[in-house]
Write a protein that holds these residues in place. Structure first.
Motif, PDB file in Angstrom:
ATOM      1  N   VAL A  33      -2.070  17.416 -26.672  1.00 16.71           N
ATOM      2  CA  VAL A  33      -1.007  16.781 -27.466  1.00 16.71           C
ATOM      3  C   VAL A  33      -0.672  15.418 -26.862  1.00 16.71           C
ATOM      4  CG1 VAL A  33       1.431  16.928 -28.109  1.00 16.71           C
ATOM      5  CG2 VAL A  33      -0.060  18.924 -28.371  1.00 16.71           C
ATOM      6  N   ASP A  34      -0.509  15.378 -25.546  1.00 17.98           N
ATOM      7  CA  ASP A  34      -0.232  14.131 -24.825  1.00 17.98           C
ATOM      8  C   ASP A  34      -1.297  13.089 -25.180  1.00 17.98           C
ATOM      9  OD1 ASP A  34      -0.272  12.070 -22.863  1.00 17.98           O
ATOM     10  OD2 ASP A  34       0.386  13.409 -21.277  1.00 17.98           O
ATOM     11  N   PHE A  35      -2.559  13.472 -25.049  1.00 20.13           N
ATOM     12  CA  PHE A  35      -3.660  12.553 -25.313  1.00 20.13           C
ATOM     13  C   PHE A  35      -3.669  12.085 -26.772  1.00 20.13           C
ATOM     14  CE2 PHE A  35      -8.029  11.586 -26.514  1.00 20.13           C
ATOM     15  CZ  PHE A  35      -8.356  10.636 -25.556  1.00 20.13           C
ATOM     16  N   ALA A  36      -3.503  13.008 -27.697  1.00 17.78           N
ATOM     17  CA  ALA A  36      -3.546  12.664 -29.123  1.00 17.78           C
ATOM     18  C   ALA A  36      -2.407  11.721 -29.498  1.00 17.78           C
ATOM     19  CB  ALA A  36      -3.490  13.934 -29.980  1.00 17.78           C
ATOM     20  N   VAL A  37      -1.197  12.036 -29.043  1.00 14.73           N
ATOM     21  CA  VAL A  37      -0.046  11.179 -29.356  1.00 14.73           C
ATOM     22  C   VAL A  37      -0.238   9.800 -28.731  1.00 14.73           C
ATOM     23  CG1 VAL A  37       2.434  10.870 -28.945  1.00 14.73           C
ATOM     24  CG2 VAL A  37       1.555  13.081 -29.741  1.00 14.73           C
ATOM     25  N   SER A  38      -0.695   9.761 -27.496  1.00 13.20           N
ATOM     26  CA  SER A  38      -0.945   8.476 -26.830  1.00 13.20           C
ATOM     27  C   SER A  38      -1.960   7.658 -27.610  1.00 13.20           C
ATOM     28  CB  SER A  38      -1.473   8.692 -25.405  1.00 13.20           C
ATOM     29  OG  SER A  38      -0.520   9.318 -24.611  1.00 13.20           O
ATOM     30  N   PHE A  39      -3.044   8.306 -28.024  1.00 14.16           N
ATOM     31  CA  PHE A  39      -4.090   7.621 -28.778  1.00 14.16           C
ATOM     32  C   PHE A  39      -3.554   7.073 -30.093  1.00 14.16           C
ATOM     33  CE2 PHE A  39      -7.476   7.513 -31.922  1.00 14.16           C
ATOM     34  CZ  PHE A  39      -8.415   6.716 -31.280  1.00 14.16           C
ATOM     35  N   VAL A  40      -2.830   7.883 -30.830  1.00 12.53           N
ATOM     36  CA  VAL A  40      -2.292   7.451 -32.121  1.00 12.53           C
ATOM     37  C   VAL A  40      -1.373   6.241 -31.949  1.00 12.53           C
ATOM     38  CG1 VAL A  40      -0.699   8.112 -33.993  1.00 12.53           C
ATOM     39  CG2 VAL A  40      -2.547   9.661 -33.306  1.00 12.53           C
ATOM     40  N   PHE A  41      -0.461   6.324 -30.972  1.00 17.63           N
ATOM     41  CA  PHE A  41       0.467   5.209 -30.788  1.00 17.63           C
ATOM     42  C   PHE A  41      -0.213   3.951 -30.268  1.00 17.63           C
ATOM     43  CE2 PHE A  41       3.810   8.383 -31.242  1.00 17.63           C
ATOM     44  CZ  PHE A  41       4.719   7.679 -32.015  1.00 17.63           C
ATOM     45  N   PHE A  42      -1.266   4.115 -29.474  1.00 15.57           N
ATOM     46  CA  PHE A  42      -1.977   2.940 -28.976  1.00 15.57           C
ATOM     47  C   PHE A  42      -2.929   2.370 -30.022  1.00 15.57           C
ATOM     48  CE2 PHE A  42      -5.738   1.088 -26.939  1.00 15.57           C
ATOM     49  CZ  PHE A  42      -5.143   0.022 -26.287  1.00 15.57           C
ATOM     50  N   GLN A  43      -3.820   3.208 -30.533  1.00 20.10           N
ATOM     51  CA  GLN A  43      -4.901   2.742 -31.394  1.00 20.10           C
ATOM     52  C   GLN A  43      -4.453   2.446 -32.817  1.00 20.10           C
ATOM     53  OE1 GLN A  43      -7.889   2.142 -30.006  1.00 20.10           O
ATOM     54  NE2 GLN A  43      -8.521   1.199 -31.917  1.00 20.10           N
ATOM     55  N   TRP A  44      -3.647   3.294 -33.397  1.00 16.97           N
ATOM     56  CA  TRP A  44      -3.306   3.149 -34.803  1.00 16.97           C
ATOM     57  C   TRP A  44      -2.005   2.386 -35.040  1.00 16.97           C
ATOM     58  CZ3 TRP A  44      -4.516   8.864 -36.471  1.00 16.97           C
ATOM     59  CH2 TRP A  44      -5.893   9.071 -36.388  1.00 16.97           C
ATOM     60  N   ILE A  45      -1.053   2.535 -34.124  1.00 12.22           N
ATOM     61  CA  ILE A  45       0.247   1.885 -34.339  1.00 12.22           C
ATOM     62  C   ILE A  45       0.349   0.571 -33.559  1.00 12.22           C
ATOM     63  CG2 ILE A  45       2.752   2.202 -34.130  1.00 12.22           C
ATOM     64  CD1 ILE A  45       2.292   5.171 -34.699  1.00 12.22           C
ATOM     65  N   GLY A  46      -0.449   0.461 -32.488  1.00 13.68           N
ATOM     66  CA  GLY A  46      -0.500  -0.794 -31.751  1.00 13.68           C
ATOM     67  C   GLY A  46       0.483  -0.922 -30.605  1.00 13.68           C
ATOM     68  N   PHE A  47       1.007   0.186 -30.121  1.00 10.25           N
ATOM     69  CA  PHE A  47       1.911   0.123 -28.970  1.00 10.25           C
ATOM     70  C   PHE A  47       1.125  -0.230 -27.707  1.00 10.25           C
ATOM     71  CE2 PHE A  47       5.652   3.052 -30.385  1.00 10.25           C
ATOM     72  CZ  PHE A  47       5.809   2.307 -31.529  1.00 10.25           C
ATOM     73  N   SER A  48       1.846  -0.696 -26.695  1.00  7.32           N
ATOM     74  CA  SER A  48       1.213  -1.013 -25.411  1.00  7.32           C
ATOM     75  C   SER A  48       0.702   0.273 -24.751  1.00  7.32           C
ATOM     76  CB  SER A  48       2.232  -1.686 -24.478  1.00  7.32           C
ATOM     77  OG  SER A  48       3.199  -0.742 -24.046  1.00  7.32           O
ATOM     78  N   PRO A  49      -0.269   0.152 -23.848  1.00 10.74           N
ATOM     79  CA  PRO A  49      -0.756   1.350 -23.150  1.00 10.74           C
ATOM     80  C   PRO A  49       0.367   2.103 -22.425  1.00 10.74           C
ATOM     81  CG  PRO A  49      -2.258  -0.457 -22.762  1.00 10.74           C
ATOM     82  CD  PRO A  49      -1.054  -1.030 -23.490  1.00 10.74           C
ATOM     83  N   PHE A  50       1.288   1.357 -21.814  1.00  5.62           N
ATOM     84  CA  PHE A  50       2.391   1.999 -21.093  1.00  5.62           C
ATOM     85  C   PHE A  50       3.264   2.815 -22.037  1.00  5.62           C
ATOM     86  CE2 PHE A  50       6.807   2.134 -19.745  1.00  5.62           C
ATOM     87  CZ  PHE A  50       6.692   2.685 -18.480  1.00  5.62           C
ATOM     88  N   LEU A  51       3.699   2.196 -23.136  1.00  6.88           N
ATOM     89  CA  LEU A  51       4.586   2.880 -24.078  1.00  6.88           C
ATOM     90  C   LEU A  51       3.875   4.034 -24.772  1.00  6.88           C
ATOM     91  CD1 LEU A  51       7.374   3.058 -25.306  1.00  6.88           C
ATOM     92  CD2 LEU A  51       6.699   1.331 -26.977  1.00  6.88           C
ATOM     93  N   ALA A  52       2.620   3.832 -25.161  1.00 10.81           N
ATOM     94  CA  ALA A  52       1.850   4.904 -25.798  1.00 10.81           C
ATOM     95  C   ALA A  52       1.686   6.080 -24.847  1.00 10.81           C
ATOM     96  CB  ALA A  52       0.489   4.377 -26.248  1.00 10.81           C
ATOM     97  N   SER A  53       1.393   5.792 -23.583  1.00 12.32           N
ATOM     98  CA  SER A  53       1.237   6.861 -22.585  1.00 12.32           C
ATOM     99  C   SER A  53       2.552   7.587 -22.343  1.00 12.32           C
ATOM    100  CB  SER A  53       0.726   6.286 -21.264  1.00 12.32           C
ATOM    101  OG  SER A  53      -0.556   5.754 -21.432  1.00 12.32           O
ATOM    102  N   ALA A  54       3.638   6.836 -22.290  1.00  9.70           N
ATOM    103  CA  ALA A  54       4.952   7.454 -22.064  1.00  9.70           C
ATOM    104  C   ALA A  54       5.318   8.377 -23.226  1.00  9.70           C
ATOM    105  CB  ALA A  54       6.018   6.376 -21.879  1.00  9.70           C
ATOM    106  N   LEU A  55       5.094   7.927 -24.457  1.00 10.81           N
ATOM    107  CA  LEU A  55       5.402   8.762 -25.619  1.00 10.81           C
ATOM    108  C   LEU A  55       4.513  10.005 -25.642  1.00 10.81           C
ATOM    109  CD1 LEU A  55       5.889   5.988 -28.318  1.00 10.81           C
ATOM    110  CD2 LEU A  55       7.659   7.475 -27.335  1.00 10.81           C
ATOM    111  N   GLY A  56       3.257   9.848 -25.274  1.00 14.30           N
ATOM    112  CA  GLY A  56       2.362  10.997 -25.186  1.00 14.30           C
ATOM    113  C   GLY A  56       2.825  11.991 -24.135  1.00 14.30           C
ATOM    114  N   ALA A  57       3.250  11.471 -22.985  1.00 12.33           N
ATOM    115  CA  ALA A  57       3.721  12.345 -21.916  1.00 12.33           C
ATOM    116  C   ALA A  57       4.973  13.120 -22.342  1.00 12.33           C
ATOM    117  CB  ALA A  57       4.007  11.537 -20.653  1.00 12.33           C
ATOM    118  N   VAL A  58       5.871  12.457 -23.044  1.00 11.71           N
ATOM    119  CA  VAL A  58       7.083  13.135 -23.520  1.00 11.71           C
ATOM    120  C   VAL A  58       6.721  14.205 -24.552  1.00 11.71           C
ATOM    121  CG1 VAL A  58       9.226  12.815 -24.831  1.00 11.71           C
ATOM    122  CG2 VAL A  58       8.661  11.247 -22.969  1.00 11.71           C
ATOM    123  N   ALA A  59       5.852  13.848 -25.501  1.00 18.04           N
ATOM    124  CA  ALA A  59       5.441  14.832 -26.517  1.00 18.04           C
ATOM    125  C   ALA A  59       4.740  16.022 -25.862  1.00 18.04           C
ATOM    126  CB  ALA A  59       4.524  14.172 -27.547  1.00 18.04           C
TER     127      ALA A  59
END
Length: 182
Positions: A33-59
């Motif tokens: 789940v962490d990986f998928a959410v991070s990927f979606v926020f980074f690749q598809w939504i365009g968030f920074s690696p830090f923010l995408a990783s943080a959101l993935g970690a929280v999810a």
């Protein structure tokens, strides 16, 4: 019949080994789940690696907490508010131990040229440090504290519940009303 018994043990038995196996399933699930959410926020939504990783970690952390509550540790008798506070405490500790532990171990091994004679490349030293620290923290910190602190009733629980009630007073009123209706 033997397979059914093993299946029942895997799902219901709270001894150390079966709980650890369920914990591994929960950890793997939340990691995906962490990986998928991070990927979606980074690749598809365009968030920074830090923010995408943080959101993935929280999810991933939320999924892990929920799965552990019901499936891994069978903690139905523990107030969820106490679990949330204790889980966050352990999660933050894990984050710090992983971050600082990886930094320290990498600093120790980065100049060990003899590791190359074992087949390691300098570029892989970070991965070795990260994996080693992650395994130690996962087993010795996360699993043990979740098993014996987070998903058990403790003397700390009333303080954790009061903390949640203070930061979310409307939630306390809703819980009180539901308890009175029972």
């Amino acid at each position: 019949m033997e397979i059914k018994k093993v299946g029942d043990n895997l799902l219901k038995n709270d001894n150390f080994i079966f709980t650890f196996l369920r914990s591994a399933v929960s950890s793997q699930t939340s990691g995906w789940v962490d990986f998928a959410v991070s990927f979606v926020f980074f690749q598809w939504i365009g968030f920074s690696p830090f923010l995408a990783s943080a959101l993935g970690a929280v999810a991933g952390g939320i999924v892990n907490c929920i799965i552990n509550y019901r499936f891994t540790f069978h903690a139905d008798g523990v107030d969820w508010r106490a679990v949330v506070v204790k889980y966050v405490m352990v999660w933050v500790g894990s984050l710090l131990l992983n971050s600082f532990g990886t930094e320290i171990l990498y600093g120790v091994i980065k100049d060990w040229d003899w590791l190359e004679t074992l087949g390691f490349k300098k570029a892989g030293y970070f991965s070795v440090a990260r994996l080693f620290v992650a395994l130690i923290v996962s087993w010795a910190w996360n699993f043990m504290l979740q098993r014996y602190f987070v998903y058990r009733v403790t003397r700390f629980d009333p303080y954790a519940i009061r903390f949640i009630n203070r930061i979310m007073p409307r939630l306390e009123k809703k819980i009180s009303i539901k308890e009175e209706q029972r």
